[in-house]
Motif scaffolding. Sequence first.
Motif, PDB file in Angstrom:
ATOM      1  N   LEU A  48       0.830  -1.196   0.000  1.00 18.12           N
ATOM      2  CA  LEU A  48       0.000   0.000   0.000  1.00 18.12           C
ATOM      3  C   LEU A  48       0.868   1.251   0.000  1.00 18.12           C
ATOM      4  CD1 LEU A  48      -2.833   1.298   0.255  1.00 18.12           C
ATOM      5  CD2 LEU A  48      -2.550   1.161   2.739  1.00 18.12           C
ATOM      6  N   CYS A  49       1.869   1.273   0.854  1.00 14.12           N
ATOM      7  CA  CYS A  49       2.756   2.448   0.936  1.00 14.12           C
ATOM      8  C   CYS A  49       3.607   2.609  -0.320  1.00 14.12           C
ATOM      9  CB  CYS A  49       3.663   2.337   2.164  1.00 14.12           C
ATOM     10  SG  CYS A  49       2.798   2.452   3.745  1.00 14.12           S
ATOM     11  N   ALA A  50       3.889   1.495  -0.998  1.00 12.55           N
ATOM     12  CA  ALA A  50       4.715   1.548  -2.209  1.00 12.55           C
ATOM     13  C   ALA A  50       3.866   1.631  -3.471  1.00 12.55           C
ATOM     14  CB  ALA A  50       5.617   0.313  -2.266  1.00 12.55           C
ATOM     15  N   HIS A  51       2.682   2.213  -3.352  1.00 11.07           N
ATOM     16  CA  HIS A  51       1.768   2.313  -4.484  1.00 11.07           C
ATOM     17  C   HIS A  51       2.339   3.251  -5.556  1.00 11.07           C
ATOM     18  CE1 HIS A  51      -1.971   3.293  -6.683  1.00 11.07           C
ATOM     19  NE2 HIS A  51      -2.347   2.089  -6.299  1.00 11.07           N
ATOM     20  N   PRO A  52       2.082   2.959  -6.844  1.00 14.09           N
ATOM     21  CA  PRO A  52       2.595   3.814  -7.931  1.00 14.09           C
ATOM     22  C   PRO A  52       2.112   5.259  -7.877  1.00 14.09           C
ATOM     23  CG  PRO A  52       1.858   1.698  -8.791  1.00 14.09           C
ATOM     24  CD  PRO A  52       1.428   1.736  -7.363  1.00 14.09           C
TER      25      PRO A  52
ATOM     26  N   PRO B 271      -5.843   0.111  -3.218  1.00 15.71           N
ATOM     27  CA  PRO B 271      -6.389  -1.041  -2.495  1.00 15.71           C
ATOM     28  C   PRO B 271      -5.390  -1.622  -1.506  1.00 15.71           C
ATOM     29  CG  PRO B 271      -5.670  -1.714  -4.679  1.00 15.71           C
ATOM     30  CD  PRO B 271      -5.488  -0.214  -4.610  1.00 15.71           C
ATOM     31  N   PHE B 272      -5.937  -2.249  -0.469  1.00 18.67           N
ATOM     32  CA  PHE B 272      -5.098  -2.872   0.552  1.00 18.67           C
ATOM     33  C   PHE B 272      -4.940  -4.348   0.186  1.00 18.67           C
ATOM     34  CE2 PHE B 272      -4.456  -4.756   4.850  1.00 18.67           C
ATOM     35  CZ  PHE B 272      -3.307  -4.064   5.191  1.00 18.67           C
ATOM     36  N   ARG B 273      -4.005  -4.636  -0.728  1.00 17.09           N
ATOM     37  CA  ARG B 273      -3.822  -6.005  -1.199  1.00 17.09           C
ATOM     38  C   ARG B 273      -2.430  -6.170  -1.778  1.00 17.09           C
ATOM     39  NH1 ARG B 273      -3.685  -6.041  -6.655  1.00 17.09           N
ATOM     40  NH2 ARG B 273      -4.701  -4.330  -7.797  1.00 17.09           N
ATOM     41  N   VAL B 274      -2.017  -7.430  -1.918  1.00 12.10           N
ATOM     42  CA  VAL B 274      -0.782  -7.734  -2.628  1.00 12.10           C
ATOM     43  C   VAL B 274      -1.068  -7.649  -4.120  1.00 12.10           C
ATOM     44  CG1 VAL B 274       0.930  -9.521  -3.116  1.00 12.10           C
ATOM     45  CG2 VAL B 274       0.079  -9.219  -0.790  1.00 12.10           C
ATOM     46  N   PRO B 275      -0.243  -6.938  -4.893  1.00 10.18           N
ATOM     47  CA  PRO B 275      -0.497  -6.792  -6.334  1.00 10.18           C
ATOM     48  C   PRO B 275      -0.523  -8.140  -7.046  1.00 10.18           C
ATOM     49  CG  PRO B 275       1.168  -5.239  -5.597  1.00 10.18           C
ATOM     50  CD  PRO B 275       0.942  -6.180  -4.469  1.00 10.18           C
ATOM     51  N   SER B 276      -1.138  -8.166  -8.205  1.00  8.59           N
ATOM     52  CA  SER B 276      -1.159  -9.378  -9.024  1.00  8.59           C
ATOM     53  C   SER B 276       0.249  -9.664  -9.559  1.00  8.59           C
ATOM     54  CB  SER B 276      -2.123  -9.184 -10.198  1.00  8.59           C
ATOM     55  OG  SER B 276      -1.620  -8.192 -11.084  1.00  8.59           O
TER      56      SER B 276
ATOM     57  N   PRO C 181       6.548  -6.888 -11.034  1.00  9.44           N
ATOM     58  CA  PRO C 181       7.830  -6.387 -11.558  1.00  9.44           C
ATOM     59  C   PRO C 181       7.903  -4.873 -11.624  1.00  9.44           C
ATOM     60  CG  PRO C 181       7.087  -8.268 -12.841  1.00  9.44           C
ATOM     61  CD  PRO C 181       5.938  -7.878 -11.942  1.00  9.44           C
ATOM     62  N   GLY C 182       6.792  -4.214 -11.946  1.00  9.01           N
ATOM     63  CA  GLY C 182       6.795  -2.767 -12.027  1.00  9.01           C
ATOM     64  C   GLY C 182       6.923  -2.080 -10.681  1.00  9.01           C
ATOM     65  N   ARG C 183       6.684  -2.827  -9.611  1.00 11.02           N
ATOM     66  CA  ARG C 183       6.785  -2.259  -8.266  1.00 11.02           C
ATOM     67  C   ARG C 183       8.130  -2.575  -7.606  1.00 11.02           C
ATOM     68  NH1 ARG C 183       1.176  -2.145  -6.746  1.00 11.02           N
ATOM     69  NH2 ARG C 183       1.683  -1.326  -4.676  1.00 11.02           N
ATOM     70  N   LEU C 184       8.946  -3.371  -8.300  1.00 15.59           N
ATOM     71  CA  LEU C 184      10.136  -3.921  -7.661  1.00 15.59           C
ATOM     72  C   LEU C 184      11.133  -2.858  -7.237  1.00 15.59           C
ATOM     73  CD1 LEU C 184      11.740  -6.348  -6.755  1.00 15.59           C
ATOM     74  CD2 LEU C 184      12.665  -6.557  -9.061  1.00 15.59           C
ATOM     75  N   ALA C 185      11.390  -1.875  -8.092  1.00 15.89           N
ATOM     76  CA  ALA C 185      12.402  -0.868  -7.769  1.00 15.89           C
ATOM     77  C   ALA C 185      12.046  -0.143  -6.481  1.00 15.89           C
ATOM     78  CB  ALA C 185      12.537   0.122  -8.922  1.00 15.89           C
ATOM     79  N   THR C 186      10.783   0.234  -6.341  1.00 16.03           N
ATOM     80  CA  THR C 186      10.352   0.916  -5.122  1.00 16.03           C
ATOM     81  C   THR C 186      10.452  -0.009  -3.920  1.00 16.03           C
ATOM     82  OG1 THR C 186       8.864   2.387  -6.326  1.00 16.03           O
ATOM     83  CG2 THR C 186       8.416   2.061  -3.985  1.00 16.03           C
TER      84      THR C 186
ATOM     85  N   LEU D 118       7.556 -14.149  -3.715  1.00 21.97           N
ATOM     86  CA  LEU D 118       6.649 -13.665  -4.757  1.00 21.97           C
ATOM     87  C   LEU D 118       7.345 -13.527  -6.104  1.00 21.97           C
ATOM     88  CD1 LEU D 118       4.802 -10.867  -2.724  1.00 21.97           C
ATOM     89  CD2 LEU D 118       3.890 -13.095  -3.389  1.00 21.97           C
ATOM     90  N   LEU D 119       8.650 -13.217  -6.075  1.00 24.42           N
ATOM     91  CA  LEU D 119       9.425 -13.026  -7.303  1.00 24.42           C
ATOM     92  C   LEU D 119      10.699 -13.870  -7.233  1.00 24.42           C
ATOM     93  CD1 LEU D 119       9.032  -9.168  -7.664  1.00 24.42           C
ATOM     94  CD2 LEU D 119       8.226 -10.844  -9.319  1.00 24.42           C
ATOM     95  N   PRO D 120      10.580 -15.184  -7.276  1.00 24.02           N
ATOM     96  CA  PRO D 120      11.767 -16.052  -7.127  1.00 24.02           C
ATOM     97  C   PRO D 120      12.766 -15.840  -8.259  1.00 24.02           C
ATOM     98  CG  PRO D 120       9.850 -17.313  -7.854  1.00 24.02           C
ATOM     99  CD  PRO D 120       9.351 -15.957  -7.490  1.00 24.02           C
ATOM    100  N   GLY D 121      14.051 -15.837  -7.882  1.00 20.63           N
ATOM    101  CA  GLY D 121      15.105 -15.707  -8.872  1.00 20.63           C
ATOM    102  C   GLY D 121      15.362 -14.305  -9.355  1.00 20.63           C
ATOM    103  N   ASP D 122      14.706 -13.308  -8.741  1.00 22.68           N
ATOM    104  CA  ASP D 122      14.935 -11.936  -9.181  1.00 22.68           C
ATOM    105  C   ASP D 122      16.311 -11.464  -8.698  1.00 22.68           C
ATOM    106  OD1 ASP D 122      13.460  -9.306 -10.199  1.00 22.68           O
ATOM    107  OD2 ASP D 122      14.702  -8.804  -8.461  1.00 22.68           O
TER     108      ASP D 122
END
Length: 416
Positions: free
Chosen positions: A117-121, A172-177, A182-187, A227-231
């Motif tokens: 939620l805090c790392a929302h785009p 929304p208060f949820r884990v992204p799909s 990937p688009g949220r990873l940098a943040t 959630l993002l194995p191997g990243d």
Amino acid sequence: MGDAAQALEQVWRDQWGRLLALLVAQYRRLDLAEDGLAEAFEAAVRTWAADGIPTNPAAWLLTAARRRVLDRLRAEAVAARKEPLLAVDAEVSQRAARVMADPGGLVEDERLRLVFLCAHPALERSAASALTLRLVLGVPTEDVARLFLVSRPTMAARLTRAKRRLAASGAPFRVPSPGELPGRLATLAEVVYLAFTAGYAPGSGPDVVRVAVAGEAIRLTRLLRELLPGDPVLDLLLALMLLQHSRRDARADADGLPILLPDQDRQRWHHDEISEALFVLAPYVGRPVAGREGSYLAQALIAAEHATAPTAADTRWDRIAGHYAELESLAPSPVVTLNRAVAVAEADGPRAGLSLLEGLDDRMPESHRLPAVRAELLARAGDTDGARTAYERAISLCGNDAERRHLVSRLEELKG
């Protein structure tokens, strides 16, 4: 500090983010959840001192915060007009009941949702990172400001704007799909590393290291890797944090004073964590990387040099200085330049390190670490008067009690 105050401070450090996540999950109102929890802590200051520490402090605070949130909802007439906001799904209800019985077993999922939620785009990356530190981990605003090299009022204003923007976005208060992750990873990577830094090198308070905060950042990184194995970014970030956190038990003496790296008892380092970190890091060593991956790799290689040196005298400072030069080219910042100056001083002498400090004062006006490093290098170079002046400057800026005591002792040694 009294027993009640100590207990409350401990709960703040260990449970703030967990309790806030549970309140947000229940009421879907970040603003009311934060205010209600803060008011509950304020009430605890008075009540616990008079009535004693409750058997279950976290449950007491959660109940008190809920009451305050409900009072605010009634005052706003939300209970009448927006009944769905008060509905709690069965899963959250069950988790809340478990929390009341065992606050140490708070469900990780809610806290991870709060991170997302805090790392929302809707927020800029720096604002998202600062908001996560403040809300999820309960890092004081003053310390968040130090991490971003700004004043406390400036950071307070940024946090207020970020909360307003987040509320207006309807996030929304949820884990992204999976497609959104990937688009949220940098943040997210920046958030967890700043969170780790807030625990590894706290800017204020009595502790050399806030183990719980740094450990929570590592836990969040592990969850993100699931959630993002191997990243590569998350792999390198985990390796870096494990290498640094492995030294936590050797970083302070019995009186709480910091023990510098060369003087630490390496037998007290967590060598299992070092081994895990080196295993995670191994596939990336010698592999060409750039950007954020490259910066985390360079930092991890620096930490690995320290972790694998049998003694302080065996530290390969020339390699460390080289890694810092690479890091400075990938992710330039005054903090990186400062750390590179320390490495260069170890490799090539104090005067070489001092030359790299020129021009940093305007970029780090609130940091005590710049004058502290300058003082140490001036002392090694034989400029005792200059070292004393720099130590006095560092002491005046330092908000961490343990570090300030260390700086005072170094100044007294020079005066003696």
